[in-house]
Design an enzyme around this catalytic site. Structure first.
Site, PDB file in Angstrom:
ATOM      1  N   ASP A  59       0.855  -1.189   0.000  1.00 22.49           N
ATOM      2  CA  ASP A  59       0.000   0.000   0.000  1.00 22.49           C
ATOM      3  C   ASP A  59       0.887   1.233   0.000  1.00 22.49           C
ATOM      4  O   ASP A  59       2.003   1.222   0.559  1.00 22.49           O
ATOM      5  CB  ASP A  59      -0.924   0.016   1.225  1.00 22.49           C
ATOM      6  CG  ASP A  59      -1.879   1.203   1.189  1.00 22.49           C
ATOM      7  OD1 ASP A  59      -2.625   1.333   0.204  1.00 22.49           O
ATOM      8  OD2 ASP A  59      -1.877   2.010   2.141  1.00 22.49           O
ATOM      9  N   GLU A  81       0.713   5.727   0.441  1.00 21.60           N
ATOM     10  CA  GLU A  81      -0.040   6.940   0.754  1.00 21.60           C
ATOM     11  C   GLU A  81       0.594   8.079  -0.015  1.00 21.60           C
ATOM     12  O   GLU A  81       1.830   8.109  -0.185  1.00 21.60           O
ATOM     13  CB  GLU A  81      -0.035   7.222   2.255  1.00 21.60           C
ATOM     14  CG  GLU A  81      -0.566   6.096   3.127  1.00 21.60           C
ATOM     15  CD  GLU A  81      -2.013   5.722   2.877  1.00 21.60           C
ATOM     16  OE1 GLU A  81      -2.729   6.534   2.240  1.00 21.60           O
ATOM     17  OE2 GLU A  81      -2.440   4.642   3.306  1.00 21.60           O
ATOM     18  N   GLU A 108      -6.223  18.501   2.828  1.00 27.20           N
ATOM     19  CA  GLU A 108      -7.120  17.349   2.722  1.00 27.20           C
ATOM     20  C   GLU A 108      -6.356  16.030   2.858  1.00 27.20           C
ATOM     21  O   GLU A 108      -6.856  15.058   3.431  1.00 27.20           O
ATOM     22  CB  GLU A 108      -7.911  17.371   1.408  1.00 27.20           C
ATOM     23  CG  GLU A 108      -7.078  17.395   0.130  1.00 27.20           C
ATOM     24  CD  GLU A 108      -6.735  18.796  -0.338  1.00 27.20           C
ATOM     25  OE1 GLU A 108      -6.448  18.976  -1.535  1.00 27.20           O
ATOM     26  OE2 GLU A 108      -6.741  19.717   0.518  1.00 27.20           O
ATOM     27  N   HIS A 145      -5.512   6.586   7.492  1.00 27.15           N
ATOM     28  CA  HIS A 145      -4.916   5.725   6.469  1.00 27.15           C
ATOM     29  C   HIS A 145      -3.408   5.657   6.708  1.00 27.15           C
ATOM     30  O   HIS A 145      -2.719   6.672   6.654  1.00 27.15           O
ATOM     31  CB  HIS A 145      -5.202   6.271   5.070  1.00 27.15           C
ATOM     32  CG  HIS A 145      -6.623   6.104   4.641  1.00 27.15           C
ATOM     33  ND1 HIS A 145      -7.052   5.052   3.875  1.00 27.15           N
ATOM     34  CD2 HIS A 145      -7.720   6.852   4.904  1.00 27.15           C
ATOM     35  CE1 HIS A 145      -8.358   5.166   3.658  1.00 27.15           C
ATOM     36  NE2 HIS A 145      -8.778   6.252   4.279  1.00 27.15           N
ATOM     37  N   ASP A 185      -2.578  -0.663   6.668  1.00 26.58           N
ATOM     38  CA  ASP A 185      -3.478  -1.058   5.589  1.00 26.58           C
ATOM     39  C   ASP A 185      -2.975  -2.313   4.875  1.00 26.58           C
ATOM     40  O   ASP A 185      -3.772  -3.153   4.445  1.00 26.58           O
ATOM     41  CB  ASP A 185      -3.647   0.086   4.581  1.00 26.58           C
ATOM     42  CG  ASP A 185      -4.603   1.166   5.095  1.00 26.58           C
ATOM     43  OD1 ASP A 185      -5.076   1.031   6.235  1.00 26.58           O
ATOM     44  OD2 ASP A 185      -4.852   2.138   4.367  1.00 26.58           O
TER      45      ASP A 185
END
Length: 229
Positions: free
Chosen positions: A7, A9, A52, A150, A155
């Site tokens: 994963d 980010e 965000e 997250h 994850d």
């Protein structure tokens, strides 16, 4: 068979518009069993973290400022994944970012066919149903209560459990499947459990052991337990 559950980010959605990777997390599986080997790296994106994105990942500019840039860790990341199959949820997104970063470094690209998309598997197995990682955790009864933000490694660990459920359960095949024969001189890459460094403590209390010994003593000299010692 080695697989890497992966994963990433990022600061946003499009590397060609200036978005970068800020975290990579990966979990190694061997024959569908976690080996305990992981890869985890925070990365300085060389740009400010949009508000965000900060709200989603909890990673701010101050935290990332002293982390290595992708150019410093790209080679070690490629060495870790090697040619193993990459298990990724929404693989197109992660591969797009990874290949952009690798291309900017002049390193080899990850072939698209090296990735296995669990989002695609879930949509085929459960058409019309939600297929997000959280939705699949609810479907399979996987605890994801620690996933308040997250995070790439967390994850990946959760996705590893989801993936094993998607392909039929968490049980290994107990070596019933035939393994390819190794050629002379080739190393044995099959993973086997390591012995425990310390034995598990006895679960039998002293009182239970004494009661058992007393029971055996009443069985007589012909008792099987006495004959076998």
């Amino acid at each position: 068979m080695r697989e890497i559950v992966l994963d990433t980010e990022t600061t946003g959605f499009d590397p060609e518009s200036g978005d970068r990777i800020v975290e990579i997390g990966a979990v190694e599986l061997m024959n569908h069993m976690a080996t305990g080997e992981t890869y985890h790296q925070y990365i300085n994106p060389e740009r400010s973290m949009p508000e965000e994105a900060f709200q989603v990942h909890g990673l701010g500019d101050d935290f990332l400022r002293d982390k290595p840039k992708f150019a410093q860790i790209g080679k070690s990341f490629l060495d870790f994944i090697g040619t193993s199959k990459l298990i990724i949820h929404n693989a197109a997104f992660d591969i797009k970012f990874l290949n952009a970063e690798l291309r900017w470094m002049g390193l080899p690209q990850i072939p698209w066919e090296q990735a296995l998309d669990t989002l695609e598997i879930a949509r085929k197995r459960f058409p019309g149903s939600p297929a997000s990682l959280d939705a699949l955790c609810r479907r399979f009864g996987i605890d994801n209560t620690s996933r308040t933000l997250h995070g790439a490694l967390l994850d990946s660990e959760i996705l590893a459990e989801v993936y094993l459920e998607l392909i039929g359960g968490r049980q290994p095949d107990f070596a019933l499947s035939s393994a390819p024969e190794r050629k002379s001189g080739e190393p044995d890459t099959r993973w086997t459990p390591k012995p425990r460094p310390n034995p598990l403590p006895a679960r039998l209390t002293e009182a239970e052991a004494a009661a058992h010994a007393e029971f055996i003593g009443k069985l007589g000299d012909d008792a099987l337990w006495k004959q076998l010692g």
